[in-house]
Design a protein around this motif. Structure first.
Motif, PDB file in Angstrom:
ATOM      1  N   VAL A  54       0.859  -1.122   0.028  1.00  8.38           N
ATOM      2  CA  VAL A  54       0.044  -0.026   0.132  1.00  8.38           C
ATOM      3  C   VAL A  54       0.814   1.115  -0.072  1.00  8.38           C
ATOM      4  O   VAL A  54       1.754   1.436   0.939  1.00  8.38           O
ATOM      5  N   TRP A  55       0.457   2.212  -0.980  1.00  7.28           N
ATOM      6  CA  TRP A  55       1.362   3.252  -0.903  1.00  7.28           C
ATOM      7  C   TRP A  55       0.608   4.647  -0.901  1.00  7.28           C
ATOM      8  O   TRP A  55      -0.556   4.611  -1.180  1.00  7.28           O
ATOM      9  N   LYS A  56       1.148   5.701  -0.046  1.00 11.23           N
ATOM     10  CA  LYS A  56       0.572   6.858   0.082  1.00 11.23           C
ATOM     11  C   LYS A  56       0.864   7.904  -1.281  1.00 11.23           C
ATOM     12  O   LYS A  56       2.085   7.816  -1.661  1.00 11.23           O
ATOM     13  N   LEU A  57      -0.034   8.487  -1.789  1.00 12.77           N
ATOM     14  CA  LEU A  57       0.066   9.603  -3.056  1.00 12.77           C
ATOM     15  C   LEU A  57       0.131  10.914  -2.488  1.00 12.77           C
ATOM     16  O   LEU A  57      -0.716  11.051  -1.658  1.00 12.77           O
ATOM     17  N   PRO A  58       0.880  11.582  -3.439  1.00 11.56           N
ATOM     18  CA  PRO A  58       1.574  11.592  -4.294  1.00 11.56           C
ATOM     19  C   PRO A  58       2.741  11.248  -4.127  1.00 11.56           C
ATOM     20  O   PRO A  58       3.899  11.044  -4.937  1.00 11.56           O
ATOM     21  N   THR A  59       3.486  11.082  -2.968  1.00  8.50           N
ATOM     22  CA  THR A  59       4.761  10.988  -2.541  1.00  8.50           C
ATOM     23  C   THR A  59       5.297   9.511  -2.870  1.00  8.50           C
ATOM     24  O   THR A  59       6.578   9.351  -2.893  1.00  8.50           O
ATOM     25  N   LEU A  60       4.372   8.451  -3.032  1.00  5.22           N
ATOM     26  CA  LEU A  60       4.806   7.040  -3.181  1.00  5.22           C
ATOM     27  C   LEU A  60       5.442   6.725  -2.027  1.00  5.22           C
ATOM     28  O   LEU A  60       6.627   5.936  -2.146  1.00  5.22           O
ATOM     29  N   THR A  61       5.115   7.131  -0.760  1.00  7.15           N
ATOM     30  CA  THR A  61       5.576   6.450   0.347  1.00  7.15           C
ATOM     31  C   THR A  61       5.132   5.374   0.887  1.00  7.15           C
ATOM     32  O   THR A  61       3.696   5.171   0.875  1.00  7.15           O
ATOM     33  N   PRO A  62       5.703   3.955   0.857  1.00  2.00           N
ATOM     34  CA  PRO A  62       4.892   2.975   1.246  1.00  2.00           C
ATOM     35  C   PRO A  62       4.391   3.091   2.875  1.00  2.00           C
ATOM     36  O   PRO A  62       4.858   3.490   3.850  1.00  2.00           O
ATOM     37  N   VAL A  63       2.959   2.577   2.828  1.00  2.00           N
ATOM     38  CA  VAL A  63       2.399   2.597   4.217  1.00  2.00           C
ATOM     39  C   VAL A  63       2.460   1.044   5.013  1.00  2.00           C
ATOM     40  O   VAL A  63       2.618   1.030   6.039  1.00  2.00           O
ATOM     41  N   SER A  64       2.431   0.074   3.827  1.00  4.10           N
ATOM     42  CA  SER A  64       2.454  -1.281   4.643  1.00  4.10           C
ATOM     43  C   SER A  64       2.692  -2.207   3.368  1.00  4.10           C
ATOM     44  O   SER A  64       2.408  -2.056   2.450  1.00  4.10           O
ATOM     45  N   SER A  65       3.186  -3.348   3.698  1.00  3.79           N
ATOM     46  CA  SER A  65       3.504  -4.302   2.929  1.00  3.79           C
ATOM     47  C   SER A  65       3.015  -5.931   3.541  1.00  3.79           C
ATOM     48  O   SER A  65       3.282  -5.953   4.844  1.00  3.79           O
ATOM     49  N   THR A  66       2.116  -6.664   2.730  1.00  2.00           N
ATOM     50  CA  THR A  66       1.758  -7.764   3.375  1.00  2.00           C
ATOM     51  C   THR A  66       2.143  -8.956   2.406  1.00  2.00           C
ATOM     52  O   THR A  66       2.107  -8.902   1.245  1.00  2.00           O
ATOM     53  N   VAL A  67       2.554 -10.168   2.945  1.00  2.00           N
ATOM     54  CA  VAL A  67       2.848 -11.254   2.346  1.00  2.00           C
ATOM     55  C   VAL A  67       1.687 -12.000   2.039  1.00  2.00           C
ATOM     56  O   VAL A  67       1.101 -12.598   2.927  1.00  2.00           O
ATOM     57  N   VAL A  68       1.056 -12.086   0.851  1.00  2.00           N
ATOM     58  CA  VAL A  68       0.039 -12.884   0.416  1.00  2.00           C
ATOM     59  C   VAL A  68       0.443 -14.501   0.541  1.00  2.00           C
ATOM     60  O   VAL A  68      -0.431 -15.107   0.938  1.00  2.00           O
ATOM     61  N   SER A  69       1.515 -14.559  -0.062  1.00  2.00           N
ATOM     62  CA  SER A  69       2.023 -15.939  -0.273  1.00  2.00           C
ATOM     63  C   SER A  69       3.375 -15.971  -0.483  1.00  2.00           C
ATOM     64  O   SER A  69       3.915 -15.284  -0.979  1.00  2.00           O
ATOM     65  N   GLY A  70       4.070 -16.853   0.400  1.00  2.00           N
ATOM     66  CA  GLY A  70       5.572 -16.991   0.446  1.00  2.00           C
ATOM     67  C   GLY A  70       5.977 -17.813  -0.776  1.00  2.00           C
ATOM     68  O   GLY A  70       7.356 -17.976  -1.194  1.00  2.00           O
ATOM     69  N   SER A  71       5.153 -18.732  -1.229  1.00  2.00           N
ATOM     70  CA  SER A  71       5.343 -19.653  -2.338  1.00  2.00           C
ATOM     71  C   SER A  71       4.789 -19.555  -3.730  1.00  2.00           C
ATOM     72  O   SER A  71       5.181 -19.617  -4.756  1.00  2.00           O
ATOM     73  N   ALA A  72       3.518 -19.164  -3.854  1.00  2.00           N
ATOM     74  CA  ALA A  72       2.895 -18.804  -4.780  1.00  2.00           C
ATOM     75  C   ALA A  72       3.024 -17.600  -5.639  1.00  2.00           C
ATOM     76  O   ALA A  72       3.557 -16.843  -4.907  1.00  2.00           O
ATOM     77  N   THR A  73       2.695 -17.391  -6.942  1.00  2.00           N
ATOM     78  CA  THR A  73       2.925 -16.227  -7.602  1.00  2.00           C
ATOM     79  C   THR A  73       1.530 -15.496  -7.651  1.00  2.00           C
ATOM     80  O   THR A  73       0.649 -16.238  -7.812  1.00  2.00           O
ATOM     81  N   VAL A  74       1.811 -14.156  -7.514  1.00  2.00           N
ATOM     82  CA  VAL A  74       0.473 -13.305  -7.687  1.00  2.00           C
ATOM     83  C   VAL A  74       0.107 -13.161  -9.308  1.00  2.00           C
ATOM     84  O   VAL A  74       1.115 -12.756  -9.836  1.00  2.00           O
ATOM     85  N   THR A  75      -1.222 -13.288  -9.580  1.00  2.00           N
ATOM     86  CA  THR A  75      -1.545 -13.352 -11.107  1.00  2.00           C
ATOM     87  C   THR A  75      -2.535 -12.270 -11.369  1.00  2.00           C
ATOM     88  O   THR A  75      -2.634 -12.005 -12.568  1.00  2.00           O
ATOM     89  N   SER A  76      -3.267 -11.786 -10.333  1.00  2.00           N
ATOM     90  CA  SER A  76      -4.294 -10.858 -10.646  1.00  2.00           C
ATOM     91  C   SER A  76      -4.652 -10.159  -9.561  1.00  2.00           C
ATOM     92  O   SER A  76      -4.373 -10.343  -8.169  1.00  2.00           O
ATOM     93  N   MET A  77      -5.319  -8.858  -9.531  1.00  2.00           N
ATOM     94  CA  MET A  77      -5.605  -8.172  -8.297  1.00  2.00           C
ATOM     95  C   MET A  77      -6.809  -7.172  -8.931  1.00  2.00           C
ATOM     96  O   MET A  77      -6.873  -6.890 -10.094  1.00  2.00           O
ATOM     97  N   SER A  78      -7.708  -6.861  -7.890  1.00  2.00           N
ATOM     98  CA  SER A  78      -8.864  -5.955  -8.145  1.00  2.00           C
ATOM     99  C   SER A  78      -9.250  -5.198  -6.862  1.00  2.00           C
ATOM    100  O   SER A  78      -9.271  -5.917  -5.834  1.00  2.00           O
ATOM    101  N   LEU A  79      -9.313  -3.810  -6.883  1.00  2.00           N
ATOM    102  CA  LEU A  79      -9.737  -2.921  -5.833  1.00  2.00           C
ATOM    103  C   LEU A  79     -11.080  -2.652  -5.857  1.00  2.00           C
ATOM    104  O   LEU A  79     -11.785  -2.796  -6.878  1.00  2.00           O
TER     105      LEU A  79
END
Length: 404
Positions: free
Chosen positions: A257-282
């Motif tokens: 998650v990034w704060k705009l417009p500075t592109l400062t990272p707010v948080s990072s979450t590991v969805v999976s440590g082994s699988a590859t992310v292939t799609s996303m929707s907000l």
């Protein structure tokens, strides 16, 4: 987990939904005591360095645990008492803690503040008050001779003076939520671990730790990336329209998650440590994001608290990778490489699978207002169908809808 400094004791805390605290005698390989920290939603527990019979846990609340030795040969008893009781107007979500000297403890909050408390009484140490340190939640802490070092979900690491209770210095941002802080035995190096799987090393000047004359407030600490295990390309990027926030998904399983417009990272979450992310929707209205994996799983995260994304649903919807997702306030549609479209119901109370339909050679999809589905196929077609009602699950192969 934490290991006591004296007796051969190890404390282990289980994940949700149990939040079980187990104290082991690792020399004899037996459980000394166990108890549940479900009421406080504990996510971390540590021994008091000066007393292995006393522990502290943090999660939603800060609790003190006392190990009471049994006289009848049975398991010992773990007794818990809430530590933070500062009045309803000052109640805060306690996200991290660190033992100070003696029976004192530092508590960090979900709003990025810290405070120094007497662990026995819950009262503030004289001169201590809630001090803002991070823009995100406090996610990790470590103690030195002069400082309490604080890591945040926003990737910030700050050095707070124990005496004087003020920020002495801050390191430049690291990428991802700080999940661990560890010093070398001589306190001349600090290792910073992040939720994205990266490790940073920061060389620490001796005068910063001891208070020598060569350290000034203008001096800088530069963290160097020594290991990054979730780099790789970004799979998707999308921004909310209601708040100045963007979300990116990396192929190595990381949601940031990034704060705009500075592109400062707010948080990072590991969805999976082994699988590859292939799609996303907000979904702007629900303040949530759906993430698809190459295993066919789809995870839904609540972003009501941007610094601490919360997984509210995780299930396997396909036998092949999820190639496309579309998220509305009431329905999520996931298109799989197995030629199926899975629908998931969304409400304030729950997220639950509805059913599936078959669209062979599917390559992409989009929900049109929650009532209709637009899909593209590998043979160059663009098709449209109504979203089924799924009143009952008849089992068997998913039906093929009437396509326009």
């Amino acid at each position: 987990t934490d290991v006591a400094g004296g007796p051969p004791r190890l404390v282990v805390l289980s994940d949700v939904p149990d939040h079980t605290v187990l104290v082991w005698d690792w020399a004899e390989g037996r459980v000394l005591a166990r108890s549940s920290a479900k009421a406080s939603r504990a996510t971390s527990v540590t021994f008091n360095p000066a007393n292995a019979g006393v522990l502290c846990s943090s999660g939603g609340k800060l609790e003190l645990w006392e190990l009471v030795v049994s006289d009848d040969g049975e398991e010992d008893i773990l007794l818990a008492d809430p530590v933070v009781n500062l009045g309803s107007e000052e109640e805060r979500d306690i996200t991290s803690h660190c033992w100070g000297t003696g029976d004192t403890v530092f508590a960090g909050s979900g709003t990025g503040d810290i405070i120094h408390l007497n662990a026995r009484t819950g009262k503030r140490i004289v001169g201590s008050s809630w001090l803002p340190v991070c823009e995100g939640a406090v996610s990790s802490m470590a103690l030195t001779l002069k400082h309490i070092v604080v890591g945040g979900s926003d990737g910030q690491v700050a050095w707070v003076l124990v005496s004087g209770h003020s920020v002495d210095v801050s390191t430049p941002w690291v990428h991802g939520r700080v999940c661990s802080l560890s010093f070398s035995p001589g306190f001349d190096a600090l290792l910073v671990g992040t939720a994205t799987g990266s490790i940073y090393q920061c060389d620490v000047p001796r005068d910063l730790v001891t208070g020598g004359p060569d350290w000034t407030a203008e001096s800088q600490l530069e963290p160097d990336l020594v290991g990054g295990f979730h780099d790789g390309r970004y799979v998707a990027i999308s921004a909310f329209s209601s708040v100045p926030v963007a979300v990116t998904a990396g192929e190595r399983g990381v949601l940031t998650v990034w704060k705009l417009p500075t592109l400062t990272p707010v948080s990072s979450t590991v969805v999976s440590g082994s699988a590859t992310v292939t799609s996303m929707s907000l979904c702007d209205e629900a303040r949530a994001v759906a993430v698809g994996l190459d295993t066919g799983h789809v995870a839904v995260y609540d972003l009501g608290d941007l610094s601490l994304p919360r997984c509210v649903h995780y299930s396997r919807l396909h036998t092949a990778p999820s190639v496309s997702l579309s998220f509305t306030p009431t329905v999520i549609a996931s298109g799989g490489d197995d030629g199926t479209v899975a629908f998931v119901s969304v409400s304030d109370q729950m997220v639950s699978p509805l059913g599936r339909i078959s669209i062979p050679l599917l390559t992409g999809l989009a929900l049109l207002g929650g009532n209709a589905l637009l899909a593209s196929t590998a043979d160059g077609r663009l098709v449209k169908c109504a979203v089924p009602s799924f009143e009952s699950d008849g089992g068997g192969d998913p039906p093929t809808p009437q396509l326009e």
